[in-house]
Every structure is written in structure tokens, then in C-alpha cells.
Design a protein around this motif. Structure first.
Motif, PDB file in Angstrom:
ATOM      1  N   PRO A  61     -22.132 -15.643  -5.328  1.00  0.00           N
ATOM      2  CA  PRO A  61     -23.405 -15.170  -4.772  1.00  0.00           C
ATOM      3  C   PRO A  61     -23.978 -16.059  -3.675  1.00  0.00           C
ATOM      4  O   PRO A  61     -24.879 -15.664  -2.960  1.00  0.00           O
ATOM      5  CB  PRO A  61     -24.325 -15.137  -5.989  1.00  0.00           C
ATOM      6  N   ILE A  62     -23.415 -17.239  -3.488  1.00  0.00           N
ATOM      7  CA  ILE A  62     -23.846 -18.126  -2.403  1.00  0.00           C
ATOM      8  C   ILE A  62     -23.660 -17.432  -1.061  1.00  0.00           C
ATOM      9  O   ILE A  62     -24.451 -17.616  -0.144  1.00  0.00           O
ATOM     10  CB  ILE A  62     -23.055 -19.450  -2.458  1.00  0.00           C
ATOM     11  N   ALA A  63     -22.639 -16.606  -0.916  1.00  0.00           N
ATOM     12  CA  ALA A  63     -22.401 -15.918   0.350  1.00  0.00           C
ATOM     13  C   ALA A  63     -23.583 -15.025   0.718  1.00  0.00           C
ATOM     14  O   ALA A  63     -24.040 -15.020   1.852  1.00  0.00           O
ATOM     15  CB  ALA A  63     -21.119 -15.090   0.262  1.00  0.00           C
ATOM     16  N   ALA A  64     -24.094 -14.279  -0.250  1.00  0.00           N
ATOM     17  CA  ALA A  64     -25.262 -13.423   0.009  1.00  0.00           C
ATOM     18  C   ALA A  64     -26.497 -14.284   0.235  1.00  0.00           C
ATOM     19  O   ALA A  64     -27.333 -13.971   1.079  1.00  0.00           O
ATOM     20  CB  ALA A  64     -25.487 -12.462  -1.141  1.00  0.00           C
ATOM     21  N   ALA A  65     -26.623 -15.377  -0.491  1.00  0.00           N
ATOM     22  CA  ALA A  65     -27.779 -16.264  -0.326  1.00  0.00           C
ATOM     23  C   ALA A  65     -27.797 -16.873   1.066  1.00  0.00           C
ATOM     24  O   ALA A  65     -28.867 -17.091   1.634  1.00  0.00           O
ATOM     25  CB  ALA A  65     -27.765 -17.357  -1.382  1.00  0.00           C
ATOM     26  N   ALA A  66     -26.629 -17.136   1.650  1.00  0.00           N
ATOM     27  CA  ALA A  66     -26.573 -17.698   2.994  1.00  0.00           C
ATOM     28  C   ALA A  66     -27.151 -16.720   4.015  1.00  0.00           C
ATOM     29  O   ALA A  66     -27.887 -17.118   4.916  1.00  0.00           O
ATOM     30  CB  ALA A  66     -25.132 -18.058   3.350  1.00  0.00           C
ATOM     31  N   ILE A  67     -26.840 -15.440   3.872  1.00  0.00           N
ATOM     32  CA  ILE A  67     -27.421 -14.433   4.763  1.00  0.00           C
ATOM     33  C   ILE A  67     -28.928 -14.402   4.579  1.00  0.00           C
ATOM     34  O   ILE A  67     -29.687 -14.374   5.540  1.00  0.00           O
ATOM     35  CB  ILE A  67     -26.818 -13.036   4.490  1.00  0.00           C
ATOM     36  N   ARG A  68     -29.380 -14.444   3.345  1.00  0.00           N
ATOM     37  CA  ARG A  68     -30.819 -14.419   3.065  1.00  0.00           C
ATOM     38  C   ARG A  68     -31.515 -15.671   3.602  1.00  0.00           C
ATOM     39  O   ARG A  68     -32.630 -15.593   4.101  1.00  0.00           O
ATOM     40  CB  ARG A  68     -31.069 -14.244   1.573  1.00  0.00           C
ATOM     41  N   LEU A  69     -30.859 -16.805   3.504  1.00  0.00           N
ATOM     42  CA  LEU A  69     -31.426 -18.043   4.034  1.00  0.00           C
ATOM     43  C   LEU A  69     -31.671 -17.914   5.535  1.00  0.00           C
ATOM     44  O   LEU A  69     -32.756 -18.199   6.029  1.00  0.00           O
ATOM     45  CB  LEU A  69     -30.488 -19.220   3.759  1.00  0.00           C
ATOM     46  N   LEU A  70     -30.654 -17.479   6.264  1.00  0.00           N
ATOM     47  CA  LEU A  70     -30.794 -17.379   7.713  1.00  0.00           C
ATOM     48  C   LEU A  70     -31.826 -16.331   8.114  1.00  0.00           C
ATOM     49  O   LEU A  70     -32.608 -16.568   9.033  1.00  0.00           O
ATOM     50  CB  LEU A  70     -29.443 -17.085   8.359  1.00  0.00           C
ATOM     51  N   THR A  71     -31.848 -15.186   7.438  1.00  0.00           N
ATOM     52  CA  THR A  71     -32.847 -14.177   7.795  1.00  0.00           C
ATOM     53  C   THR A  71     -34.242 -14.685   7.490  1.00  0.00           C
ATOM     54  O   THR A  71     -35.187 -14.377   8.218  1.00  0.00           O
ATOM     55  CB  THR A  71     -32.587 -12.828   7.088  1.00  0.00           C
ATOM     56  N   SER A  72     -34.394 -15.500   6.448  1.00  0.00           N
ATOM     57  CA  SER A  72     -35.695 -16.074   6.126  1.00  0.00           C
ATOM     58  C   SER A  72     -36.158 -17.037   7.215  1.00  0.00           C
ATOM     59  O   SER A  72     -37.338 -17.078   7.560  1.00  0.00           O
ATOM     60  CB  SER A  72     -35.649 -16.810   4.788  1.00  0.00           C
ATOM     61  N   LYS A  73     -35.230 -17.811   7.765  1.00  0.00           N
ATOM     62  CA  LYS A  73     -35.573 -18.748   8.830  1.00  0.00           C
ATOM     63  C   LYS A  73     -36.040 -18.009  10.083  1.00  0.00           C
ATOM     64  O   LYS A  73     -36.912 -18.476  10.798  1.00  0.00           O
ATOM     65  CB  LYS A  73     -34.372 -19.634   9.179  1.00  0.00           C
ATOM     66  N   VAL A  74     -35.460 -16.856  10.352  1.00  0.00           N
ATOM     67  CA  VAL A  74     -35.791 -16.072  11.537  1.00  0.00           C
ATOM     68  C   VAL A  74     -37.181 -15.444  11.411  1.00  0.00           C
ATOM     69  O   VAL A  74     -37.885 -15.274  12.388  1.00  0.00           O
ATOM     70  CB  VAL A  74     -34.714 -14.979  11.757  1.00  0.00           C
ATOM     71  N   GLY A  75     -37.568 -15.110  10.197  1.00  0.00           N
ATOM     72  CA  GLY A  75     -38.862 -14.477   9.963  1.00  0.00           C
ATOM     73  C   GLY A  75     -38.765 -12.960   9.951  1.00  0.00           C
ATOM     74  O   GLY A  75     -37.791 -12.372  10.421  1.00  0.00           O
ATOM     75  N   ARG A  76     -39.778 -12.337   9.402  1.00  0.00           N
ATOM     76  CA  ARG A  76     -39.794 -10.887   9.212  1.00  0.00           C
ATOM     77  C   ARG A  76     -39.650 -10.109  10.527  1.00  0.00           C
ATOM     78  O   ARG A  76     -38.797  -9.248  10.660  1.00  0.00           O
ATOM     79  CB  ARG A  76     -41.072 -10.482   8.482  1.00  0.00           C
ATOM     80  N   GLU A  77     -40.490 -10.422  11.507  1.00  0.00           N
ATOM     81  CA  GLU A  77     -40.456  -9.664  12.766  1.00  0.00           C
ATOM     82  C   GLU A  77     -39.157  -9.895  13.531  1.00  0.00           C
ATOM     83  O   GLU A  77     -38.588  -8.963  14.089  1.00  0.00           O
ATOM     84  CB  GLU A  77     -41.667 -10.009  13.634  1.00  0.00           C
ATOM     85  N   GLY A  78     -38.691 -11.144  13.535  1.00  0.00           N
ATOM     86  CA  GLY A  78     -37.434 -11.436  14.208  1.00  0.00           C
ATOM     87  C   GLY A  78     -36.274 -10.706  13.570  1.00  0.00           C
ATOM     88  O   GLY A  78     -35.420 -10.144  14.254  1.00  0.00           O
ATOM     89  N   MET A  79     -36.259 -10.680  12.240  1.00  0.00           N
ATOM     90  CA  MET A  79     -35.145 -10.020  11.566  1.00  0.00           C
ATOM     91  C   MET A  79     -35.237  -8.510  11.663  1.00  0.00           C
ATOM     92  O   MET A  79     -34.213  -7.840  11.656  1.00  0.00           O
ATOM     93  CB  MET A  79     -35.043 -10.485  10.112  1.00  0.00           C
ATOM     94  N   LYS A  80     -36.444  -7.970  11.771  1.00  0.00           N
ATOM     95  CA  LYS A  80     -36.552  -6.515  12.007  1.00  0.00           C
ATOM     96  C   LYS A  80     -35.817  -6.160  13.291  1.00  0.00           C
ATOM     97  O   LYS A  80     -35.054  -5.188  13.337  1.00  0.00           O
ATOM     98  CB  LYS A  80     -38.020  -6.090  12.115  1.00  0.00           C
ATOM     99  N   LYS A  81     -36.056  -6.936  14.339  1.00  0.00           N
ATOM    100  CA  LYS A  81     -35.396  -6.688  15.621  1.00  0.00           C
ATOM    101  C   LYS A  81     -33.901  -6.981  15.535  1.00  0.00           C
ATOM    102  O   LYS A  81     -33.082  -6.219  16.048  1.00  0.00           O
ATOM    103  CB  LYS A  81     -36.056  -7.519  16.713  1.00  0.00           C
ATOM    104  N   GLU A 119     -37.225 -10.369  -1.628  1.00  0.00           N
ATOM    105  CA  GLU A 119     -37.340  -8.910  -1.727  1.00  0.00           C
ATOM    106  C   GLU A 119     -38.699  -8.422  -1.266  1.00  0.00           C
ATOM    107  O   GLU A 119     -38.817  -7.352  -0.687  1.00  0.00           O
ATOM    108  CB  GLU A 119     -37.057  -8.424  -3.152  1.00  0.00           C
ATOM    109  N   GLU A 120     -39.727  -9.201  -1.499  1.00  0.00           N
ATOM    110  CA  GLU A 120     -41.075  -8.837  -1.069  1.00  0.00           C
ATOM    111  C   GLU A 120     -41.262  -9.101   0.433  1.00  0.00           C
ATOM    112  O   GLU A 120     -41.773  -8.251   1.162  1.00  0.00           O
ATOM    113  CB  GLU A 120     -42.095  -9.648  -1.866  1.00  0.00           C
ATOM    114  N   ASP A 121     -40.836 -10.258   0.881  1.00  0.00           N
ATOM    115  CA  ASP A 121     -41.024 -10.639   2.280  1.00  0.00           C
ATOM    116  C   ASP A 121     -40.163  -9.816   3.231  1.00  0.00           C
ATOM    117  O   ASP A 121     -40.557  -9.558   4.366  1.00  0.00           O
ATOM    118  CB  ASP A 121     -40.704 -12.125   2.477  1.00  0.00           C
ATOM    119  N   PHE A 122     -38.979  -9.444   2.783  1.00  0.00           N
ATOM    120  CA  PHE A 122     -38.034  -8.707   3.624  1.00  0.00           C
ATOM    121  C   PHE A 122     -37.673  -7.373   2.970  1.00  0.00           C
ATOM    122  O   PHE A 122     -36.505  -7.015   2.881  1.00  0.00           O
ATOM    123  CB  PHE A 122     -36.784  -9.560   3.873  1.00  0.00           C
TER     124      PHE A 122
END
Length: 154
Positions: free
Chosen positions: A61-81, A22-25
Motif C-alpha cells: 500500500p506504500i505505492a498508493a500512499a506515495a501518490i496520495r503524498l504527492l497530491t497532498s503536497k500539490v494541494g486541492r486546486e492544483g491537483m484538480k487541474k 478522503e475529505e480533503d481530496f
């Protein structure tokens, strides 16, 4: 939860810390469309899981965690785009559930996918996976007319 998410997405979660998501993204965690996407994915998976085995509904809730996992791997700037590209498609799917199917993370590094309900054709897919054999995972998306083309996000 991270281990199960990585088995779903086929992406390693060993270097991801979801406790500070929540803080990072914050741009995602505070976006009502992203929150609706997570809720939709969780509820859709819960319906499927409950029909198969009601006891497994607690793991949804694993389904939502999977989305969060992948967005975390991409990083903040990548996921913004990436989110800037995906958001209009997600919003359209949320607004017209009788027309579109909205899907979350899955194997092959899929983060988000929107398909036409009538034909099943992919309208948009955001992935974080290898494009070339042996290469590193990259954030990319797919859109018609050629859904097999990889469009790099950055």
C-alpha cells in the motif's frame, strides 16, 4: 508509511496529513478512475515485490500512499487541474493494458506516468518537482513530441 513514501518520491512528507485525504481530496477519492489507478499501482507493485520477497507484499500500500503524498503536497486546486490533465491518459491506459504501462509515484517527484508498452516511450507524466536547480517544486507535466519540456499546470 509517510517516511517510506517520501523516500520513494524524494519529497518531504513532514507537513502532510494523509489521515484526512478522503475529505480533503474527495474529487479524487470518489473518482472511479483514480481508484482504479491506485488499485492498479498497488497490484502491479505487489506482483513485483512478491516475486522478489513474499514477506514484503504486506508493504505494497506504500505505492498508493506515495501518490496520495504527492497530491497532498500539490494541494486541492492544483491537483484538480493536474488530475483534469492526467485523467484521460490514465483512463486510456486502464482501458488498454496491452498497449500502455501505467506507473505511479517514483523518484523525481513523479505522480503518474503512462508509457507505450511496445517502445517504453512516455505518453504522459505528471510531476511535482523542481524545474530549476534550487527552485521550489512545481506541478508540471510532460507530453510528446518533446518529453523533456516542462508544461506548468498553474
Amino acid at each position: 508509511m509517510q517516511t517510506i513514501s517520501s523516500s520513494l518520491t524524494k519529497v518531504s512528507s513532514s507537513d502532510v496529513e494523509l489521515n484526512t485525504y478522503e475529505e480533503d481530496f474527495d474529487f479524487l477519492a470518489n473518482d472511479p478512475v483514480f481508484l482504479q489507478l491506485e488499485e492498479h499501482v498497488v497490484l502491479t507493485d505487489q506482483d513485483v515485490v512478491i516475486q522478489e520477497d513474499a514477506v514484503q507484499g504486506q508493504w505494497v500500500p506504500i505505492a498508493a500512499a506515495a501518490i496520495r503524498l504527492l497530491t497532498s503536497k500539490v494541494g486541492r486546486e492544483g491537483m484538480k487541474k493536474g488530475w483534469a490533465l492526467a485523467r484521460p491518459y490514465v483512463q486510456k491506459a486502464l482501458d488498454a493494458p496491452k498497449t500502455y504501462i501505467l506507473e505511479g509515484a517514483a523518484g523525481g517527484g513523479r505522480i503518474i506516468q503512462v508509457r507505450l508498452r511496445k517502445t517504453g516511450a512516455v505518453v504522459f507524466r505528471l510531476d511535482y518537482f523542481r524545474i530549476k536547480a534550487g527552485g521550489n517544486p512545481v506541478l508540471h507535466y510532460h507530453i510528446p513530441p518533446n518529453i523533456n519540456d516542462h508544461h506548468l499546470v498553474f
